[in-house]
Enzyme design. Structure first.
Site, mmCIF file in Angstrom:
data_model
loop_
_atom_site.group_PDB
_atom_site.id
_atom_site.type_symbol
_atom_site.label_atom_id
_atom_site.label_comp_id
_atom_site.label_asym_id
_atom_site.label_seq_id
_atom_site.Cartn_x
_atom_site.Cartn_y
_atom_site.Cartn_z
ATOM 1 N N ASP A 4 21.259 -5.416 -4.604
ATOM 2 C CA ASP A 4 21.365 -6.605 -3.754
ATOM 3 C C ASP A 4 21.469 -6.259 -2.266
ATOM 4 O O ASP A 4 22.213 -5.347 -1.888
ATOM 5 C CB ASP A 4 22.636 -7.365 -4.175
ATOM 6 N N GLU B 91 16.328 -5.362 -3.302
ATOM 7 C CA GLU B 91 16.115 -6.676 -2.693
ATOM 8 C C GLU B 91 16.298 -6.559 -1.193
ATOM 9 O O GLU B 91 17.386 -6.212 -0.721
ATOM 10 C CB GLU B 91 17.134 -7.690 -3.234
HETATM 11 C C1 NOJ Z 1 21.172 -11.910 -2.098
HETATM 12 C C2 NOJ Z 1 21.446 -12.864 -3.210
HETATM 13 O O1 NOJ Z 1 20.250 -13.209 -3.815
HETATM 14 C C3 NOJ Z 1 22.140 -14.050 -2.623
HETATM 15 O O2 NOJ Z 1 22.260 -15.089 -3.548
HETATM 16 C C4 NOJ Z 1 23.481 -13.602 -2.111
HETATM 17 O O3 NOJ Z 1 24.110 -14.678 -1.468
HETATM 18 C C5 NOJ Z 1 23.307 -12.465 -1.115
HETATM 19 N N1 NOJ Z 1 22.418 -11.463 -1.557
HETATM 20 C C6 NOJ Z 1 24.636 -11.815 -0.830
HETATM 21 O O4 NOJ Z 1 25.037 -11.041 -1.906
#
Ligand code: NOJ
Length: 555
Positions: A309, A379
């Protein structure tokens, strides 16, 4: 030549002859044998040695039987030497040819695809997938009940959004304990049962790994704000003014300053997301080790991969200087959105890729058994800074992400013309490093659903595009049946997270024990649901295309 016998040994003179050797070349020099009278010929079997002499004779080493000089004499003759050399070079040539052939076969034969390349990835938002206990929120047991859905769709890889213990300020992306399951979703036993059942059915489980931040309720944060010596630097702290806590102009992804004053410690801490999500300090080696230990914990349990993430936010510049404004004339007090700044000091900092490569190496330790490759996807929304995204592929010699998520198709709704599609596809394919594996995302929990952003008419064609482009498609629960966003009040979450529509039963079959669901079910559930989609017959136009297309592996 002479052979003298001394006590216990035979001594070779200037020229020694094998007693059993007969010179047939006729130069006469080798015609005499030991102990023979000139002219008398004997074969080797006729040589008689008394037992003492025989014992001594064995001490002729290493050329027992044929003295070295004789061996050399004959081995250098053309009739022995030439065939020997021919055989030698033939062996060398054959060996080289075999090596070359093996390399050519390996290089030219189609690569065996790993599991993450040969099936689409299906993202489950666990709060909304299936509620097994009727509390209105989906759970791990609910996911286990619905595993046949993936078998029907021909999907093998399932990514489940966070289910760690969390106060749920950011719906699980604010982790209170990286080694515990939130009671809302079940227990560790439920997780282990789910994973075992998924593996039994040939499914792989990918989970979120959230390294950038924790919840402010995490034990580490409480110890850090108390200045516990070990945890003091686990987060990014700096001095600031309690009344105007803005040590610099950095802004959070969710808007406003990314600094919050903490009364307990009397300093500001950094949070690139919510104030309840303090950023970890990856310049602290203990923090780095903690995260590696967490990777081992879950890989040890058997999870098949991680979706990493928010990776670009993991490191920040230590100097904490202001970031340059996009519009230098904007008054600084109006700089409140992430779009107002160039994120030169808060994203993609030097050292980020080293961390990811280190994690990849840890995952490789668990990838050695056949069929147990552990997959890593990163991501990072780099928008059109395509080079930054491609960096996550790393180099052919150093592994990092198996692929970074390709979010370009999320821009489809801007313009659904063929040329725009071609442009977006080309953007990835033309920039992807040679030999790497492509992927495509058309929805996730942060973005509107296809049917709501592009329009209902485009659902099938966009799903078809997703499933036929070269590389791994990633889809979000409900996209396979064309679910739409719900209309929610401002206080409710705006993103597309409404309950999965399984049937036209109560609550769309999301649960059947109560009338509560954590978000409202979309009113179209009577016609848009899994049961209806799956019941179309083969000949009906509009049949769900997923199962057939998911089998295609476009290279
Ligand atoms: C990306 C996630 O997809 C999102 O939902 C989240 O708020 C942020 N990262 C922070 O972790």
């Amino acid at each position: 030549m002479s052979l003298k016998k001394h006590s216990g040994s035979l001594e070779l003179g200037e020229c020694t002859r094998n007693p059993g050797y007969r010179d047939v070349d006729g130069d006469g020099s080798a015609a005499e044998t030991i102990g023979d009278h000139p002219g008398e010929k004997r074969d080797s079997t006729s040589v008689k040695l008394d037992s003492e002499a025989a014992e001594e004779y064995t001490q002729l080493r290493p050329y027992a039987g044929m003295p070295k000089e004789v061996l050399l004499l004959y081995s250098s003759q053309a009739r022995y030497r030439v065939p020997r050399e021919i055989l030698f070079w033939l062996t060398v040539a054959c060996t080289l040819a075999l090596v070359a052939l093996t390399i050519a076969v390996i290089a030219l034969s189609p690569r065996c695809l790993s599991w993450w390349q040969s099936s689409p990835v299906y993202q489950i938002y666990p709060r909304s997938f299936k509620d097994s206990d009727g509390d209105g929120v989906g759970d791990l047991k609910g996911i286990q009940e619905q595993l046949d859905h993936f078998q029907y769709l021909n999907i093998k890889s399932v990514w489940i959004s966070p289910f760690y213990r969390s106060p749920m300020k950011d719906f699980g992306y604010d982790v209170e304990d990286f080694r515990a399951i939130d009671p809302l979703f079940g227990t560790m036993q439920d997780f282990e049962d789910l994973l075992a059942e998924m593996h039994n059915k040939g499914l792989k489980l990918i989970m979120d790994f959230i390294p950038n931040h924790t919840s402010d309720r995490h034990r580490w944060f409480n110890l850090s704000r108390l200045r516990d010596p070990h945890y003091e630097d686990y987060y990014v702290w700096t001095d600031c003014n309690a009344t105007t806590p803005r040590p610099n102009n950095w802004v959070s992804v969710f808007g406003n300053s990314s600094w919050t004053y903490d009364e307990v410690r009397g300093q500001c801490y950094l949070h690139q997301f919510l104030k309840e999500q303090p950023d970890l300090n990856f310049r602290n080696p203990h923090v780095r080790q903690e995260m590696i230990d967490i990777i081992h914990f879950w890989l040890g349990k058997g999870v098949d991969g991680f979706r990493m993430d928010a990776v670009k936010h993991i490191l920040e510049a230590a100097h904490l200087r202001d970031e340059p404004q996009v519009d230098p004339n904007k008054p600084p007090e109006l700089v409140t959105s992430e779009w107002d700044l160039h994120h030169d000091y808060t994203t993609s900092q030097l050292g980020l890729h080293d961390l990811l490569r280190e994690w990849r190496a840890e995952m490789d330790i668990y990838s050695r058994e056949p069929g147990r490759y552990r997959f890593m996807v990163t991501e990072s929304y780099d928008y059109h800074e395509v080079d930054k995204t491609m960096m996550y592929y790393s180099t052919p010699l150093v592994k990092e992400s198996d692929f970074p998520f390709n979010f370009y198709l999320l821009d489809l709704p801007q313009n659904t013309s063929g040329l725009w599609v071609q442009h977006l596809v080309h953007l990835w394919m033309a920039n992807m490093p040679k030999g790497q594996w492509a992927n495509w995302v058309v929805g996730n929990h942060d973005k509107p659903r296809i049917a709501s952003s592009s329009g209902h008419t485009y659902i099938r064609v966009i799903n078809m595009l997703l499933l036929t482009l070269p590389g791994t498609p990633t889809t979000y629960y409900g996209e396979e049946i064309g679910m739409e966003n719900i209309n929610v009040t401002d206080s409710q979450i705006q993103d597309p997270r409404s309950p999965m529509q399984w049937s036209d039963d109560m609550n769309a079959g999301f649960n059947n024990k109560t009338n509560i669901t954590w978000l409202p079910v979309h009113p179209d559930y009577r016609t848009v649901n899994v049961e209806v989609e799956n019941s179309f017959s083969m000949v009906q136009f509009g049949r769900n295309i997923w199962p057939e297309l998911a089998c295609i592996i476009p290279l």
